[in-house]
Design an enzyme around this catalytic site. Sequence first.
Site, PDB file in Angstrom:
ATOM      1  N   HIS A 239      86.086  52.396-147.043  1.00 12.88           N
ATOM      2  CA  HIS A 239      87.373  52.733-147.665  1.00 12.88           C
ATOM      3  C   HIS A 239      88.476  52.365-146.675  1.00 12.88           C
ATOM      4  O   HIS A 239      88.488  52.826-145.532  1.00 12.88           O
ATOM      5  CB  HIS A 239      87.370  54.229-147.969  1.00 12.88           C
ATOM      6  CG  HIS A 239      88.714  54.829-148.236  1.00 12.88           C
ATOM      7  ND1 HIS A 239      89.501  54.437-149.286  1.00 12.88           N
ATOM      8  CD2 HIS A 239      89.402  55.807-147.589  1.00 12.88           C
ATOM      9  CE1 HIS A 239      90.608  55.164-149.275  1.00 12.88           C
ATOM     10  NE2 HIS A 239      90.578  55.980-148.257  1.00 12.88           N
ATOM     11  N   TYR A 273      96.854  56.747-151.407  1.00  8.64           N
ATOM     12  CA  TYR A 273      97.418  58.026-150.990  1.00  8.64           C
ATOM     13  C   TYR A 273      98.143  57.847-149.661  1.00  8.64           C
ATOM     14  O   TYR A 273      97.904  56.886-148.911  1.00  8.64           O
ATOM     15  CB  TYR A 273      96.338  59.111-150.878  1.00  8.64           C
ATOM     16  CG  TYR A 273      95.235  58.819-149.884  1.00  8.64           C
ATOM     17  CD1 TYR A 273      95.375  59.084-148.529  1.00  8.64           C
ATOM     18  CD2 TYR A 273      94.014  58.289-150.313  1.00  8.64           C
ATOM     19  CE1 TYR A 273      94.357  58.832-147.627  1.00  8.64           C
ATOM     20  CE2 TYR A 273      92.983  58.031-149.420  1.00  8.64           C
ATOM     21  CZ  TYR A 273      93.158  58.307-148.074  1.00  8.64           C
ATOM     22  OH  TYR A 273      92.150  58.048-147.181  1.00  8.64           O
ATOM     23  N   ASP A 561      68.022  77.019-171.259  1.00  5.51           N
ATOM     24  CA  ASP A 561      67.446  77.513-172.502  1.00  5.51           C
ATOM     25  C   ASP A 561      66.439  76.489-172.976  1.00  5.51           C
ATOM     26  O   ASP A 561      66.632  75.280-172.828  1.00  5.51           O
ATOM     27  CB  ASP A 561      68.520  77.821-173.542  1.00  5.51           C
ATOM     28  CG  ASP A 561      69.290  76.585-174.001  1.00  5.51           C
ATOM     29  OD1 ASP A 561      69.375  75.597-173.226  1.00  5.51           O
ATOM     30  OD2 ASP A 561      69.832  76.607-175.114  1.00  5.51           O
TER      31      ASP A 561
END
Length: 832
Positions: A239, A273, A561
């Site tokens: 990155h 960012y 379940d």
Amino acid sequence: MTNLSALDHQPKIVLIGLGVVGAALADELTARGMTEVTVFDSGPLWETGGSSSHAPGFVFQTNPSRVMSELAQRTLNKLDGQSVDGQWLSKRVGGLEIATTEARLHDLKRRHGLASAWGVPSELISAEEAAKLWPGLDPDTILGAFHTPTDAVVKSVPTVRWQAERAQSRGARLVPLTKVVAVESEAGKVTGVRVQAVGSEQPAEFIAADIVVSCAGLWGPGMAREMLGFEIPMLPIEHCFGYSKTVPSLAGQNIATDELRYPMLRHQDFSLYLREYVDRIGIGAYHHRPIGVRPEQIASAEDYQRTGIHPAVHPLTWDDFAPTWAEARRIVPELGEVEFDSGFNGIFSFTPDGGPLLGPVPGTDGLWMAQAVWVTQSAGVGQVVADWIVHDNPGIDTHELDLSRFDPAVVSRRFAIERGEEAYDEVYDIIHPARPTLKLRGQRRSPFYMRQVELGAHFGVANGWERPMWFEANADLPAVAQAPDREPWAAVEWSPIAAAEARATRESVALYDMTPLARLEVEGPGATEFLQAQTTNHIAKSVGAVTYALLLDESGGILSDVTVTRLAEEHYMIGINGNCDTVLLQSRLPKDSPIRVRDITSGTCGLGLWGPNARTLLQRLTEDDISHAGLKYFRSARIEVAGIPVLALRVSYVGELGWELYTTADHGLFLWDEIWQAGRDLGLVAAGRRAFNSLRLEKGYRSFGHDMTRENTPEEAGLGFAVRTDKGDFVGMQALAERPVRSKLSCLVLDDPTKIVLGSEPVYADADSGPVGYVTSADQGYTIEETIAYAWLPAELAEVGGKFSIEYFGERLPATVRSEPLFDPGMERIRR
């Protein structure tokens, strides 16, 4: 799973890796009384050279996953107010997500709803307000923003040190510059590890251990492959990250007081960012190709010791980073006045669904993993895994965290690479929750696949299986024109054809592909006694009985379940929710048990044949007695259908007369063709999961992982009918008597049936207070013409007739609690 209470000594625990995860886990284990904890790391203390050593430390708490959001909140709550040598560990400067497109601006409303549902303070603000929070941001380049004032930056290396030293003070042993070169086991149980000092040529030393946890970060895939002999679905990826030179408005900042003042800024429309680093700006780029890293491309511990270059840091690839640098200078014009300083490619871990890989490793008692964890969730993960190991109760829903959630049938090196790259590509994308993966499609196909393609199936994917969502062949059904309209977001991965398929199921007969729903075979002496002790309901009925039951943990929380079909005295088929159920039952088998638990999904196939004309159709193809008296509801029988041996289960997840029909995969295509030809004059249609989901909500049937998890008891989830305490003891039974009912899964119906919600929205009791609950599953009930939303509410508020509102993209939609099921409460349509 190792029973620590059965040991006659303090359990010996070895952690592999002392990054933010290993340090957090060591801290939490010792806080729970575990004093024999040893942590090995091939790097030095405290900057060990992995991802923790270079991470920017963003902790954004808002996440589509409630559990991931809670882990981030736990991380910040633990680190609040702490420091090391005068350095703060966490600073809640807030988070700021900007929108430069109308699509992003719209999505920020959804983000605000998610934050509200999970208890994260947030607000939607204007471009001008965003520029005030982040001076230098050009308001003319953005349309608006999403502000989360309690988000934070975490300093990862000091955080490692603070937690590790706390563990050390309680007796933990930290061993740096030491490699774990082997994990040893005997008779399916961990016995210890072999370790060797970095650079040493001496033989590896054996260290005994009852528990071994891999917190190896980016080294995890290589370790799993080489030492443990299996693949984990995780890919380290580079990155790009870079620093500007000194920004004029930040010049002269005092590192002690002004190191970080502005919110963390995310410009997700360009996948970048920004954050302050004293007088510079750091810029992270996801706007580039995924650069996957193979184990052999990661520098060795010896290389790190020789060069001092972190193994998790590679040289910056400028061509990948350059567009991000240009875009950052556009939205923050002041950056256009300064030059680029330096950068690198940092390595982070990615999984196919963005979640971590936590929990016990199947097949090896005492071996655990805590992999693919970022700083964002690190301290929270440490708490969860410590509780899981020490108390066998992680205290949080783990179905999207457990490494066993990935079926071994799909996990491979290619799976890890392609799905990991996809996860990287989509980090900042607007991803609709219904949108399926685009990678490795067609990996698993039922025998009916070619017929489904001929009918124009629109496929989704589940556990690698291609699964029809609806069929274009049904586009001419009259009910298509009657389907309600949907706004664009709600219409993603949806078609009005689904409404027509639902109506066809209620009015005539429909054929559903049940093959992707996993099935187990449990067989052998003692199988009945074993299953009686594992399930909540009474399954020791006559041969042919089908029983709906739950699997619980020791605290009474719901793990799954299941439907249990008794095929013979000691032979059962169980419909399960995935690989975690397989692992759970296998792990609970007594030592040297003759009972066999195996997944039979891939070798079999299944069809759901449901609707008022289902018996008429099936009777044309069989001479066996399928009358109501001959094959009652919740019974099974082995019959012949068009000459094919079929296991027929008289059950229905859509609330209509019919059967689940199972046979071997080689017979599947012939079975489909015979049913299809026999049913054309009866109005038979092929139907997909979109209709299926709507019908099950009309009938009030729950979906594990959405409507209930291990955080909920059967009574809270409305499943008390599946618990039989008079049958004898079962896992979790004692705890059920002691757990109070704090919340209730409630059926809400929107007052305006033309509106819709999709799930994960906050629920409000009044206009002036915060959310009291959140939506689990939601959809339009096409045949009852209502919009249904199941939601968790406080028990004291969950009264029929109660008035609430659900926030959907900023709009409050009035809703009312209704008694359930909404459709056919007397069960007349199924039992006939």
